[in-house]
Design a protein around this motif. Sequence first.
Motif, PDB file in Angstrom:
ATOM      1  N   ASP A  36      15.337   6.966  -1.338  1.00 54.41           N
ATOM      2  CA  ASP A  36      14.110   7.336  -0.656  1.00 54.41           C
ATOM      3  C   ASP A  36      14.390   8.624   0.101  1.00 54.41           C
ATOM      4  O   ASP A  36      15.451   8.778   0.694  1.00 54.41           O
ATOM      5  CB  ASP A  36      13.711   6.206   0.302  1.00 54.41           C
ATOM      6  CG  ASP A  36      12.231   6.261   0.628  1.00 54.41           C
ATOM      7  OD1 ASP A  36      11.503   7.022  -0.027  1.00 54.41           O
ATOM      8  OD2 ASP A  36      11.813   5.538   1.542  1.00 54.41           O
ATOM      9  N   PHE A  37      13.458   9.537   0.106  1.00 51.84           N
ATOM     10  CA  PHE A  37      13.657  10.851   0.734  1.00 51.84           C
ATOM     11  C   PHE A  37      14.947  11.498   0.249  1.00 51.84           C
ATOM     12  O   PHE A  37      15.673  12.130   1.014  1.00 51.84           O
ATOM     13  CB  PHE A  37      13.663  10.721   2.264  1.00 51.84           C
ATOM     14  CG  PHE A  37      12.369  10.213   2.818  1.00 51.84           C
ATOM     15  CD1 PHE A  37      11.194  10.909   2.592  1.00 51.84           C
ATOM     16  CD2 PHE A  37      12.323   9.021   3.513  1.00 51.84           C
ATOM     17  CE1 PHE A  37       9.984  10.431   3.067  1.00 51.84           C
ATOM     18  CE2 PHE A  37      11.117   8.539   3.987  1.00 51.84           C
ATOM     19  CZ  PHE A  37       9.944   9.241   3.768  1.00 51.84           C
TER      20      PHE A  37
ATOM     21  N   GLN B  29      -0.976   1.975  -2.445  1.00 50.99           N
ATOM     22  CA  GLN B  29      -2.423   2.066  -2.513  1.00 50.99           C
ATOM     23  C   GLN B  29      -2.962   1.749  -3.903  1.00 50.99           C
ATOM     24  O   GLN B  29      -3.985   1.104  -4.059  1.00 50.99           O
ATOM     25  CB  GLN B  29      -2.841   3.475  -2.094  1.00 50.99           C
ATOM     26  CG  GLN B  29      -4.342   3.654  -2.041  1.00 50.99           C
ATOM     27  CD  GLN B  29      -4.731   5.108  -1.841  1.00 50.99           C
ATOM     28  OE1 GLN B  29      -3.914   6.005  -2.007  1.00 50.99           O
ATOM     29  NE2 GLN B  29      -5.957   5.347  -1.462  1.00 50.99           N
TER      30      GLN B  29
ATOM     31  N   PRO C 263       2.172   2.634   3.342  1.00 52.12           N
ATOM     32  CA  PRO C 263       0.849   2.729   3.966  1.00 52.12           C
ATOM     33  C   PRO C 263       0.079   3.968   3.545  1.00 52.12           C
ATOM     34  O   PRO C 263      -1.094   4.102   3.858  1.00 52.12           O
ATOM     35  CB  PRO C 263       1.174   2.781   5.458  1.00 52.12           C
ATOM     36  CG  PRO C 263       2.561   3.284   5.552  1.00 52.12           C
ATOM     37  CD  PRO C 263       3.263   2.882   4.294  1.00 52.12           C
ATOM     38  N   ARG C 264       0.736   4.861   2.820  1.00 53.82           N
ATOM     39  CA  ARG C 264       0.127   6.120   2.477  1.00 53.82           C
ATOM     40  C   ARG C 264      -1.239   5.961   1.793  1.00 53.82           C
ATOM     41  O   ARG C 264      -1.382   5.232   0.838  1.00 53.82           O
ATOM     42  CB  ARG C 264       1.058   6.834   1.525  1.00 53.82           C
ATOM     43  CG  ARG C 264       0.428   8.013   0.992  1.00 53.82           C
ATOM     44  CD  ARG C 264       1.354   8.826   0.252  1.00 53.82           C
ATOM     45  NE  ARG C 264       0.511   9.826  -0.311  1.00 53.82           N
ATOM     46  CZ  ARG C 264       0.787  10.499  -1.375  1.00 53.82           C
ATOM     47  NH1 ARG C 264       1.909  10.295  -1.973  1.00 53.82           N
ATOM     48  NH2 ARG C 264      -0.053  11.368  -1.814  1.00 53.82           N
ATOM     49  N   GLY C 265      -2.235   6.703   2.323  1.00 51.84           N
ATOM     50  CA  GLY C 265      -3.565   6.682   1.733  1.00 51.84           C
ATOM     51  C   GLY C 265      -4.382   5.477   2.156  1.00 51.84           C
ATOM     52  O   GLY C 265      -5.538   5.338   1.786  1.00 51.84           O
ATOM     53  N   LEU C 266      -3.775   4.565   2.941  1.00 51.40           N
ATOM     54  CA  LEU C 266      -4.474   3.335   3.305  1.00 51.40           C
ATOM     55  C   LEU C 266      -4.976   3.372   4.741  1.00 51.40           C
ATOM     56  O   LEU C 266      -5.470   2.385   5.257  1.00 51.40           O
ATOM     57  CB  LEU C 266      -3.540   2.129   3.112  1.00 51.40           C
ATOM     58  CG  LEU C 266      -3.176   1.845   1.658  1.00 51.40           C
ATOM     59  CD1 LEU C 266      -1.985   0.915   1.545  1.00 51.40           C
ATOM     60  CD2 LEU C 266      -4.372   1.220   0.953  1.00 51.40           C
ATOM     61  N   ARG C 267      -4.827   4.547   5.383  1.00 47.78           N
ATOM     62  CA  ARG C 267      -5.184   4.685   6.792  1.00 47.78           C
ATOM     63  C   ARG C 267      -6.616   4.242   7.071  1.00 47.78           C
ATOM     64  O   ARG C 267      -6.893   3.611   8.084  1.00 47.78           O
ATOM     65  CB  ARG C 267      -5.024   6.152   7.183  1.00 47.78           C
ATOM     66  CG  ARG C 267      -5.224   6.434   8.649  1.00 47.78           C
ATOM     67  CD  ARG C 267      -5.068   7.914   8.885  1.00 47.78           C
ATOM     68  NE  ARG C 267      -3.746   8.361   8.460  1.00 47.78           N
ATOM     69  CZ  ARG C 267      -2.747   8.550   9.311  1.00 47.78           C
ATOM     70  NH1 ARG C 267      -2.916   8.352  10.573  1.00 47.78           N
ATOM     71  NH2 ARG C 267      -1.580   8.964   8.875  1.00 47.78           N
ATOM     72  N   ASN C 268      -7.511   4.577   6.163  1.00 43.11           N
ATOM     73  CA  ASN C 268      -8.912   4.305   6.434  1.00 43.11           C
ATOM     74  C   ASN C 268      -9.409   3.000   5.826  1.00 43.11           C
ATOM     75  O   ASN C 268     -10.590   2.758   5.736  1.00 43.11           O
ATOM     76  CB  ASN C 268      -9.774   5.466   5.940  1.00 43.11           C
ATOM     77  CG  ASN C 268      -9.459   6.720   6.717  1.00 43.11           C
ATOM     78  OD1 ASN C 268      -9.226   6.661   7.922  1.00 43.11           O
ATOM     79  ND2 ASN C 268      -9.418   7.852   6.032  1.00 43.11           N
TER      80      ASN C 268
ATOM     81  N   SER D  85      11.793   6.705  -8.280  1.00 44.18           N
ATOM     82  CA  SER D  85      10.490   6.467  -8.893  1.00 44.18           C
ATOM     83  C   SER D  85      10.743   6.225 -10.365  1.00 44.18           C
ATOM     84  O   SER D  85      11.860   6.428 -10.852  1.00 44.18           O
ATOM     85  CB  SER D  85       9.568   7.669  -8.688  1.00 44.18           C
ATOM     86  OG  SER D  85       9.903   8.685  -9.598  1.00 44.18           O
TER      87      SER D  85
END
Lengths: 667, 263
Positions: free
Chosen positions: A45-46, A132, A156-161, A273
Amino acid sequence: MNDSQATKREADQQAGGSSALDTIPKLLLENARVRGARPALREKDFGIWQSWTWAEAAQDVKALACGLAELGFKAGDRLAIVGDNRPELYMAMTAAQAVGGVPVPMYQDSVADEMQYVLEHTEARFAVVQDQEQVDKLLEIMDRCPDLKHIIYKFPRGLRNYTQPFLHDIKEVEERGRAFDKDNPDFYAAGIAAGKGRDLAIMLYTSGTTGKPKGVMLSFDNLIISARNAIEFESLREDEEVLAYMPMAWVGDNIFSFAQSYVSGFCVSCPESSETVLQDLRELGPTYFFAPPRIFENILTTVMIRIEDAAPLKQKLFHYFMAVAARVGAPILDGEPVSFKDRVLYWIGGILVYGPLKNVLGFSRVRLAYTAGEAIGPDIFDFFRSLGMNIKQLYGSTEASVFITIQPDGEVKPDTVGPPANDVEIKIADNGEVIFRSPGVFMAYYKDEEATRATKTADGWVHTGDAGFIDDDGHLRIIDRAKDVSKLNDGSMFAPKFLENKLKFFPFIKEAVTFGHDRDYVAAFVNIDLEAVGNWAERRNLAYSGYTDLAGRGEVADLVIECVEKVNRDLAADTHLAGSQIKRFLVLHKELDADDGELTRTLKVRRGFIGDHYAELVDALYSDRDHCPIEAEVTFEDGRKGTIHADLRIHTIEPVAATAEPRQAAE
Amino acid sequence: MANGKKIGDVLLSVQNINLSFGGVQALVDVSFDVRKHEIFAIIGPNGAGKSSMLNVINGFYHPQGGTITYRGVTRARMRPHEAARQGIARTFQNIALFKGMSTLDNIMTGRNTLMSSNFVLQALHWGPAWKEEKAHREMAEEIIDFLQIEAIRKTPTGRLPYGLQKRVELGRALAAEPDLLLLDEPMAGMNLEEKEDMCRFILDVNDEFGTTIALIEHDMGVVMDISDRVAVLDYGRKIAEGTPGEVRVNQDVIDAYLGVSHD
């Protein structure tokens, strides 16, 4: 033999049944105690490999298990798991098991409708997903899956809203779990202690070529005893390196990178990935590796293409030493006697060619590699073995917790899958079908007694659906799906896929379709490989305008005749299949295509459809004509239709007399 | 898309901009405001002055008339690197990556305005420069993760397909941690799937990092889907401004795109 095996199995089961380490969560606690500081899981990761030690993994699993419980997850609940191989998802499987629940890993690339079936069938109330993309898929089918109440995600990426109250970040669940654990300090340990070896450990849905997927129920005993047997057989240790990159829903991943890791304590690494697998492989340098034949084939093709682009000296070196390896590599690997001169040459080749090549591929440290799933081309198999890689075939199924047969070191043959694995009994049923019995035999298909009864007999024998026989050395040889195997009029066995695979292993042949059921002899359609044959034609200054033209050339026909003759010679040396030599064949005027319904979407030939569609060609093959005109309608890529005219020549091949000594003649 | 998103105060205010090259009037009396956290699109037919507008904001062109107010400060003349220092980053219509350098190195160059150690220390990779590089590398890795380009981290960008080069270029712009991101035709020349990916990334950048985005694009469909507000240019003049819904039904806009003759 059966008696001793049966007693051994009973002993094993008793050992598994009474000892403390009969479930995956118990093994987790044990590993945290015995080798707490050793790595258990790793993920890139990273750009950096991040590790969990067994102690850390135990902590995270505990937090997750308690968090699930706090959300209302109970013993017996199913936990759907969807995503790429990720440490958190593996830990979620153990967490579910720790509270008596059942993980159901699902194929991450299935479309929403396929997921819906499994979710409905398992009545899963909880799902742990990667990101997501999976959340969106589940939200899409949520109203059709009334049981699904909570979705937990890793990224959590893209799931903020997304404001739905039933969506939870896995970190948040772990946090709640830690609080829950403080208030209920005995809960977690009690849950694990309550687990037993015969409990349902996991459910795996098999994609099933016919009908709906079936949920294979495997117990902890199934997983742990099968894993342990194979570990002992191959002497796997806690310092193995494994890359988990096959789908988590596939039984192999659950054994190779889950159960075996828990039993022997080795570390499982997850790629960054799905696109970086080859790079990650190289960085990690696994010691224990599984890949289906297709992957080995792709690697070999890439190597060959890159060598073509290499400098002339390097090419010369490569080809010279690969010839040496082809001659002596496999015998050295199998410990057979090899002359001193060849040993020296092989050693030099190791420094100049094999070592650097294996390093580039990430195979430098491989002690054990398995391949399974379909037949592997002997060229591919021999290539890797000649480099000194101990690649072996195994035969298994979900219903067997993977292992049915494994090739032992030193007894590796490209055309068999080896003798029965430890504790496995194999029989060939009267119809030629392979049946087996082992401690890995699944409990049942979930909610499908009929299918269970059809597959598993009362005394534990399981039908594989594959036809095969046991050769003189006691190795199992799989030839085809049992339902496809039939007989010629003279009673000889006819296994279409076996013949087609043999033909397809030649680089010039792309597809083949064989006929023979209730016929006097075997006949075949052949598709040439446009790229390989085109390349061959170019080097001979043979001009051609396209596939149909090239396929109709006499020179090309000669090429194919050679291949067919070679297949016939191999068959002649085979006691079981000598009667099914290919007598007549033609090279098809067009490539078989999924768009025309001739192949399935997964590119398997649809023999029945092709037989009907080209009935006049089949009739010609079984007449004494030497050519057959054809006019065929084809669908172009843009949907337009057109016709192709051709006059196909039919070639007749003299069968080879059955040879006496199979082993020698196979050369 | 915009549910729950807070659009803030004016970040960039462009007032009465006039720009001409010799006798050619590229921009005539153009005014608009870009607010914090919004996705603002400038659209228009070919030659409408879109790229000129971006170059003006970026400090590359200096307009003959009008004012540009960024974060409350009205600027007179500004060079592009000053714009970069102030937190404005951009991508280019025809990709301007360092083709021989890897994806990672390209993204690292985006960090350059944020690095404090001098050229010599950086070259020697010594002392504070080493520490600094580590911190910047972490940020670069976050961007790589964000844009899902792990697989090409070490690939020279010249060898990448077009769609991926665009993504790397976006990554390099993001590396500067901009407050205002200018995108010059981010979807140009892409196939449908690449466009969808790029839209997703633009929305995610806006969402996750709170970056204000001003983009120009001539693919109307894409713009209408992702923008909060749209300004339409035609022959250097602003003929409409509003939400995508408003702009879509504006008669002047329809005329401009369908090519009604100008009296």
